[in-house]
Design an enzyme around this catalytic site. Structure first.
Site, mmCIF file in Angstrom:
data_model
loop_
_atom_site.group_PDB
_atom_site.id
_atom_site.type_symbol
_atom_site.label_atom_id
_atom_site.label_comp_id
_atom_site.label_asym_id
_atom_site.label_seq_id
_atom_site.Cartn_x
_atom_site.Cartn_y
_atom_site.Cartn_z
ATOM 1 N N CYS A 114 0.801 -1.312 -0.136
ATOM 2 C CA CYS A 114 -0.136 0.150 0.051
ATOM 3 C C CYS A 114 0.762 1.304 -0.130
ATOM 4 C CB CYS A 114 -1.001 -0.001 1.184
ATOM 5 S SG CYS A 114 -2.088 -1.229 1.247
HETATM 6 N N1 LIG Z 1 -2.556 -6.173 1.251
HETATM 7 C C1 LIG Z 1 -3.266 -5.319 1.699
HETATM 8 O O1 LIG Z 1 -3.202 -4.826 2.966
HETATM 9 C C2 LIG Z 1 -4.182 -4.381 1.015
HETATM 10 C C3 LIG Z 1 -5.112 -3.408 1.564
HETATM 11 C C4 LIG Z 1 -6.133 -2.867 1.196
HETATM 12 C C5 LIG Z 1 -6.032 -2.773 -0.412
HETATM 13 N N2 LIG Z 1 -4.973 -3.631 -1.200
HETATM 14 C C6 LIG Z 1 -5.122 -3.585 -2.442
HETATM 15 O O2 LIG Z 1 -5.904 -4.680 -2.971
HETATM 16 C C7 LIG Z 1 -5.236 -4.993 -4.068
HETATM 17 C C8 LIG Z 1 -4.722 -6.588 -4.146
HETATM 18 O O3 LIG Z 1 -3.699 -6.821 -2.986
HETATM 19 P P1 LIG Z 1 -3.250 -8.094 -2.248
HETATM 20 O O4 LIG Z 1 -2.496 -7.586 -1.133
HETATM 21 O O5 LIG Z 1 -4.396 -8.934 -2.150
HETATM 22 O O6 LIG Z 1 -2.451 -8.675 -3.635
HETATM 23 P P2 LIG Z 1 -1.759 -10.042 -3.709
HETATM 24 O O7 LIG Z 1 -0.616 -10.176 -4.362
HETATM 25 O O8 LIG Z 1 -1.757 -10.762 -2.054
HETATM 26 O O9 LIG Z 1 -2.995 -10.845 -4.362
HETATM 27 C C9 LIG Z 1 -3.474 -11.005 -5.517
HETATM 28 C C10 LIG Z 1 -3.539 -12.215 -6.273
HETATM 29 O O10 LIG Z 1 -4.236 -11.818 -7.507
HETATM 30 C C11 LIG Z 1 -3.780 -13.180 -8.569
HETATM 31 N N3 LIG Z 1 -3.849 -12.309 -9.790
HETATM 32 C C12 LIG Z 1 -3.173 -11.639 -10.600
HETATM 33 N N4 LIG Z 1 -3.696 -11.369 -11.721
HETATM 34 C C13 LIG Z 1 -4.917 -12.095 -11.762
HETATM 35 C C14 LIG Z 1 -5.786 -12.304 -12.921
HETATM 36 N N5 LIG Z 1 -5.713 -11.889 -14.086
HETATM 37 N N6 LIG Z 1 -7.044 -13.026 -12.484
HETATM 38 C C15 LIG Z 1 -6.784 -13.682 -11.401
HETATM 39 N N7 LIG Z 1 -6.091 -13.529 -10.425
HETATM 40 C C16 LIG Z 1 -4.862 -12.738 -10.566
HETATM 41 C C17 LIG Z 1 -2.314 -13.001 -8.032
HETATM 42 O O11 LIG Z 1 -1.902 -14.203 -8.368
HETATM 43 C C18 LIG Z 1 -2.705 -13.091 -6.542
HETATM 44 O O12 LIG Z 1 -2.593 -14.251 -5.956
HETATM 45 C C19 LIG Z 1 -4.169 -4.264 -4.509
HETATM 46 O O13 LIG Z 1 -4.674 -3.350 -5.501
HETATM 47 C C20 LIG Z 1 -3.833 -3.609 -3.197
HETATM 48 O O14 LIG Z 1 -3.321 -2.187 -3.495
HETATM 49 C C21 LIG Z 1 -4.251 -4.440 -0.536
#
Ligand SMILES: NC(=O)c1ccc[n+]([C@@H]2O[C@H](COP(=O)([O-])OP(=O)(O)OC[C@H]3O[C@@H](n4cnc5c(N)ncnc54)[C@H](O)[C@@H]3O)[C@@H](O)[C@H]2O)c1
Length: 426
Positions: free
Chosen positions: A267
């Site tokens: 983030c």
């Molecule tokens: N981690 C946090 O604390 C947090 C908090 C709030 C918001 N976010 C936001 O949420 C979003 C996801 O973050 P995250 O931490 O869960 O990421 P992450 O990397 O943990 O998970 C994302 C997943 O999406 C998958 N992926 C990628 N392309 C794909 C596709 N085309 N089809 C299906 N799956 C696909 C990846 O393989 C991965 O498993 C980001 O935009 C992030 O900024 C994250």
């Protein structure tokens, strides 16, 4: 109704990471049938075997979800068929300093093929204002032949999950919801009303997208403020931690933030730059506070190394050849997330200076570390054998009494140890 269908309908969560997996589990809890779609075969295989890699989702919970017959993870887009609601939770990284929306584009294109009239699509990935309407909507329309707002509902709802936070979770944290039109807002809000205690409707997706960037930019800037203060306070001979504690007694107009070795995770090092990039691209202006905060926070790992160099120097020791123990590789306490972690930058810097770097972190997988960093357990012997210890992520599992009693020197960047001749704070 077959058990696999779920009383509330079929939900597809695109992306089964830190955001998507907890959402999928909660949806199972309340009666949805959920497909966790991901492109990572390894991840999907482990999920279907009941192995969770997200701390907030215990493997037992995942196993129970699988056993309910209403959850499975899949790499096969056909598993999306007949969905009622799809939520997109894929990564939004930076590439060469610019937003990389390719994951959103691909994930959206995948579900577009299975979009039916009456279905609802929600983007949750953090991104700049305009993404839902300018990118997601046309991709869905092109892939489905349907029209957003006429044939299907579309909205944006930012995720506020804070991995490792035991006080505020997905369900109890109010969720901002939006739709591209009135009917979409109703559909999006109805979905999240089934998931969380409180929903907060806003008038359009751009406001919801901006809300998330405002929240993270607020944190980023305030952390930069106390980090810069910590650097000056140390030179002024003032205990910045005591000053922050004292300021925190003010019941209004002040919010407590604490210094640290730098910011990490998915983030803070990334999201504010989505906003500054958009401002630059559309308005030709610099978002100066964001640039400044990036600058200060990016400098913190170097400041930590500099403090370590000075401390060793006082003992006529060089970093070169010294045995340095890093406690914590994750970017913050009680998470396995080491993305953009300042600890990784600090390890790199110390290795470049010729230190023997050892690191203890029960959460971060061994294969995530540079092979030159020796992974260890923070036993009394290990701590005592180090010329210096850096406390970087204050995981609950670290025995801080052992650290305090065994270390020759500790630079405590989290202010967790009691004062002592061997302890220095950031
Ligand atoms: N981690 C946090 O604390 C947090 C908090 C709030 C918001 N976010 C936001 O949420 C979003 C996801 O973050 P995250 O931490 O869960 O990421 P992450 O990397 O943990 O998970 C994302 C997943 O999406 C998958 N992926 C990628 N392309 C794909 C596709 N085309 N089809 C299906 N799956 C696909 C990846 O393989 C991965 O498993 C980001 O935009 C992030 O900024 C994250």
């Amino acid at each position: 109704m077959p058990a696999s269908q779920g009383a509330l309908g079929k939900l597809v969560v695109v992306g089964q990471g830190y955001v998507g997996l907890p959402l999928a589990m909660r949806a199972i809890d309340v009666g949805w049938a959920v497909v966790g779609l991901d492109v990572d075969e390894h991840r999907v295989k482990h999920l279907n075997e009941g192995e969770s890699y997200v701390e907030d989702v215990p493997s037992a919970l995942l196993l129970a979800a699988i056993e309910s017959g209403r959850y499975h993870a899949s790499v096969d887009p056909a598993a999306c068929a007949d969905f009622d609601v799809a939520v997109i939770t894929v990564p939004t990284p930076l590439r060469d300093g610019a937003p990389d929306l390719s994951f959103i584009e691909e994930g959206t294109a995948t579900i577009a093929r299975y979009l039916r009239p009456g279905a609802t699509v929600v983007l949750e990935s953090t991104t700049y204002p305009g993404t839902t309407e300018e990118l997601v909507s046309p991709v869905l329309e092109a892939g489905s032949g349907l029209t957003a707002g006429v044939d299907f509902h579309l909205g944006y709802s930012p995720e506020r999950i804070d991995p490792g936070n035991r006080t505020h979770g997905l369900v109890s944290t109010p969720k901002v919801v939006s739709g591209i039109d009135a009917a979409s807002l109703v559909a999006v809000q109805r979905f999240y009303d089934s998931i969380v205690d409180t929903t907060v409707p806003v008038s359009n997706p751009k406001v919801a997208e901006m809300t998330k960037l405002l929240e993270n930019t607020f944190r980023h800037v305030n952390i930069a403020l106390v980090n810069e203060l910590a650097m000056f306070a140390s030179d002024l001979g003032v205990d910045v931690w005591e000053a922050i504690d004292a300021a925190s007694t003010k019941p209004f107009g002040f919010m407590r933030f604490t210094p640290g070795p730098g910011v990490g995770g998915h983030c803070l090092p990334i999201d504010p730059s989505y906003l500054s990039w958009r401002v630059k691209r559309l308005l030709g202006q610099q978002f100066r506070l964001i640039e400044l905060a990036n600058d200060v926070n990016d400098h913190m790992p170097d400041f930590v190394v500099q403090r370590l160099v000075l401390a060793l120097n006082r003992n006529r020791q060089a970093v070169n050849g010294s045995r340095i123990l890093l406690l914590g590789l994750a970017y913050k306490a009680n998470t396995s997330d080491d993305r953009q972690s300042p600890a990784v930058v600090i390890a790199d810097r110390l290795l470049a200076l010729g230190a023997q770097v050892r690191a203890a972190d029960p959460h971060v997988l061994d294969d995530h570390t540079d092979g030159r960093v020796v992974r260890v357990v923070a036993t009394a012997e290990e701590v005592a054998a180090a010329d210096a210890v850096l406390l970087l992520a204050d995981h609950d599992s670290f025995d801080l009494d052992v650290v305090f009693n065994s270390a020759r020197f500790v630079l405590d960047t989290r202010h967790r140890l009691p004062p002592g001749p061997q302890v220095e704070y950031l």
